[in-house]
Enzyme design. Structure first.
Site, PDB file in Angstrom:
ATOM      1  CG  ASP A 172       0.157   2.977   5.760  1.00  0.00           C
ATOM      2  OD1 ASP A 172      -0.804   3.002   6.563  1.00  0.00           O
ATOM      3  OD2 ASP A 172       0.615   3.997   5.216  1.00  0.00           O
TER       4      ASP A 172
ATOM      5  CB  CYS B 243      -5.627   4.995   8.949  1.00  0.00           C
ATOM      6  SG  CYS B 243      -6.214   4.371   7.389  1.00  0.00           S
TER       7      CYS B 243
ATOM      8  CG  PHE C  54      -1.758  -1.252   1.364  1.00  0.00           C
ATOM      9  CD1 PHE C  54      -2.967  -1.414   0.702  1.00  0.00           C
ATOM     10  CD2 PHE C  54      -1.294  -2.294   2.174  1.00  0.00           C
ATOM     11  CE1 PHE C  54      -3.709  -2.586   0.855  1.00  0.00           C
ATOM     12  CE2 PHE C  54      -2.025  -3.464   2.324  1.00  0.00           C
ATOM     13  CZ  PHE C  54      -3.242  -3.610   1.670  1.00  0.00           C
TER      14      PHE C  54
ATOM     15  CG  ASN D 242      -5.739  -6.806  -4.169  1.00  0.00           C
ATOM     16  OD1 ASN D 242      -5.273  -6.784  -3.020  1.00  0.00           O
ATOM     17  ND2 ASN D 242      -7.026  -6.876  -4.408  1.00  0.00           N
ATOM     18  CB  ALA D 243      -1.319  -5.225  -0.916  1.00  0.00           C
TER      19      ALA D 243
HETATM   20  N1  SAH Z   1       1.748   3.998   2.746  1.00  0.00           N
HETATM   21  C1  SAH Z   1       1.356   5.266   2.159  1.00  0.00           C
HETATM   22  C2  SAH Z   1      -0.109   5.583   2.314  1.00  0.00           C
HETATM   23  C3  SAH Z   1      -1.019   4.462   1.961  1.00  0.00           C
HETATM   24  S1  SAH Z   1      -2.640   4.930   1.679  1.00  0.00           S
HETATM   25  C4  SAH Z   1       2.152   6.368   2.811  1.00  0.00           C
HETATM   26  O1  SAH Z   1       2.650   6.172   3.907  1.00  0.00           O
HETATM   27  O2  SAH Z   1       2.251   7.434   2.240  1.00  0.00           O
HETATM   28  C5  SAH Z   1      -3.271   3.447   1.033  1.00  0.00           C
HETATM   29  C6  SAH Z   1      -2.821   3.139  -0.384  1.00  0.00           C
HETATM   30  O3  SAH Z   1      -3.233   1.803  -0.671  1.00  0.00           O
HETATM   31  C7  SAH Z   1      -3.454   4.010  -1.447  1.00  0.00           C
HETATM   32  O4  SAH Z   1      -2.437   4.516  -2.270  1.00  0.00           O
HETATM   33  C8  SAH Z   1      -4.343   3.055  -2.250  1.00  0.00           C
HETATM   34  O5  SAH Z   1      -4.343   3.342  -3.644  1.00  0.00           O
HETATM   35  C9  SAH Z   1      -3.672   1.738  -2.007  1.00  0.00           C
HETATM   36  N2  SAH Z   1      -4.523   0.545  -2.060  1.00  0.00           N
HETATM   37  C10 SAH Z   1      -5.831   0.424  -1.720  1.00  0.00           C
HETATM   38  N3  SAH Z   1      -6.231  -0.865  -1.800  1.00  0.00           N
HETATM   39  C11 SAH Z   1      -5.136  -1.576  -2.194  1.00  0.00           C
HETATM   40  C12 SAH Z   1      -4.898  -2.961  -2.431  1.00  0.00           C
HETATM   41  N4  SAH Z   1      -5.857  -3.870  -2.258  1.00  0.00           N
HETATM   42  N5  SAH Z   1      -3.668  -3.334  -2.807  1.00  0.00           N
HETATM   43  C13 SAH Z   1      -2.672  -2.417  -2.954  1.00  0.00           C
HETATM   44  N6  SAH Z   1      -2.834  -1.097  -2.752  1.00  0.00           N
HETATM   45  C14 SAH Z   1      -4.050  -0.676  -2.366  1.00  0.00           C
END
Ligand code: SAH
Length: 387
Positions: free
Chosen positions: A291, A331, A222, A270-271
């Site tokens: 995150d 969060c 993420f 997708n993570a």
């Molecule tokens: N880690 C970042 C903030 C993350 S916010 C920092 O510290 O700045 C969450 C992020 O996860 C967003 O960019 C969103 O696009 C991404 N996201 C949402 N669902 C996801 C998923 N299933 N797999 C990967 N990324 C995802």
């Protein structure tokens, strides 16, 4: 004359307990109020208690401003903004990127202002601040002298206040990407189309902290603009950054190049799937960051959110080499610290790993929590060592 509202005995008890929000059922207000007014708040007998922003549409009818009857005018906002800026300058000498106003905690409910160097990005979240948009912009211009102010009043919570989403340049001009720094790393954020106000400043101190726990191979899930990934890349041999948004991946790649970091692999995926595949392949890492975005915007989604956190953290623990570090954040306001910690306990048990809690952290110090308003305490960030 200033409009006046009165509290029911239940509302009065809440006010006295120090909670700065009073709900609809605890307030009796004249019908002609439109929302956005600064009202005098009294008890049922008419004794003065203080002043608050009034919201007609919201379930949260009153947001506390002051115990006294001082005018809530330009001078009020100027004083709050100067005091908030002074705190940030004291916390982060010489830094120019920080959350300048964090709503209630800085004395202005329904206002968020993030500073990215020469630019400001703000959110007006209640009628009280929406109706004072130009006044607030005037004060911000005169105190901070920014080159531009972006209005990012487009989060979904505005609908609860009867406000339509709004975004665009409010003052001056704002380039398509704006430079800002987090310690030694330079970033560019898109204040108009990026997430939140452009970036996630609440994790800024955690980004820098995470680097201290990093060596060898790191995985950042993420990633967004690489807040964690690029700090990790200073210390790791390789960093894999996983992000589902294509636009974010493009900006993350630009940020990696801007800093001359050649050891960052960006995976647009997708993570959840990526973590599962990595476990299946038997991959191992020295550092993992998790995150995710908020999984539950309301109470009904809590169980699903808990399952999500459990799965992510279980997989992350399985991927870590003995002695590796997991930096794990949540969060989701509706999943509090104790609940989140219990999920980490249960992930450790399922992974059959002994896990040490090294740090329990929250949002960066420029996101103060107002005593009495737990709602402002949403971000948890744990550092775990997985043996
Ligand atoms: N880690 C970042 C903030 C993350 S916010 C920092 O510290 O700045 C969450 C992020 O996860 C967003 O960019 C969103 O696009 C991404 N996201 C949402 N669902 C996801 C998923 N299933 N797999 C990967 N990324 C995802």
């Amino acid at each position: 004359m200033q409009p006046s509202v009165s509290l029911t005995p239940k509302g009065l008890a809440r006010w006295k307990s120090g909670h700065p929000w009073i709900y609809q059922s605890d307030v009796s207000a004249p019908k002609h109020l439109l929302g956005g007014e600064v009202v005098r708040v009294t008890d049922a007998r008419g004794a003065f208690l203080g002043q608050a922003f009034y919201s007609r549409e919201s379930k949260i009818t009153l947001r506390w401003l002051a115990w006294n009857d001082r005018p809530i005018d330009e001078a009020y906002f100027r004083e709050r903004i100067i005091a908030a800026d002074a705190l940030r300058k004291e916390l982060f000498p010489g830094e120019t990127t920080y959350r300048l106003i964090h709503g209630e905690a800085d004395g202005i409910p329904g206002l968020v202002v993030d500073r990215y160097g020469d630019y400001l990005s703000l959110q007006l979240l209640v009628p009280g601040t929406e109706k004072r948009k130009e006044l607030i912009a005037d004060v911000l211009e005169s105190v901070l002298r920014p080159k531009g102010i972006m209005n990012r009043s487009d989060p979904g919570v505005r609908a609860l206040e009867g406000l339509a989403p709004e975004k665009g340049v409010l003052r001056g001009s704002v380039p398509p990407t704006v430079p800002y720094r987090e310690g030694p790393i330079e970033f560019r954020a898109d204040l108009l189309n990026g997430q939140k106000t452009g970036a996630f400043l609440d994790q800024r101190e955690n980004h820098l902290m995470a680097a201290q726990y990093t060596q060898g191979e790191a995985l950042d899930c993420f990633s967004y603009l690489g807040g964690f990934a690029l700090q990790l890349a200073r210390r790791a041999s390789r960093v894999t950054a996983v992000e589902i948004s294509e636009a974010a991946c493009t900006n993350l790649n630009a940020n990696a190049q801007l800093n001359g970091l050649k050891n960052v692999d960006i995976v647009n995926a997708n993570a959840f799937d990526y973590l599962r595949d990595q476990v299946d392949e038997g991959k191992k890492y020295d550092t993992v960051v998790i995150d995710p975005p908020s999984f539950a915007k309301n109470k009904s989604a809590i169980e699903a959110a808990k399952r999500g956190y459990k799965e992510l953290n279980l997989r992350a623990m399985m991927l870590l080499k003995p002695g590796g570090f997991l930096i794990s954040a949540s969060c989701t306001y509706h999943v509090d610290e104790a609940t989140f910690e219990a999920l980490l306990d249960s992930a450790a048990a399922d992974a059959k790993r002994r896990v040490q809690i090294i740090e329990r952290r929250g949002a960066s110090r420029d996101h103060p929590v107002l005593a009495g308003l737990r709602e402002t305490r949403y971000l948890k960030c744990f550092v775990l060592r997985v043996l």
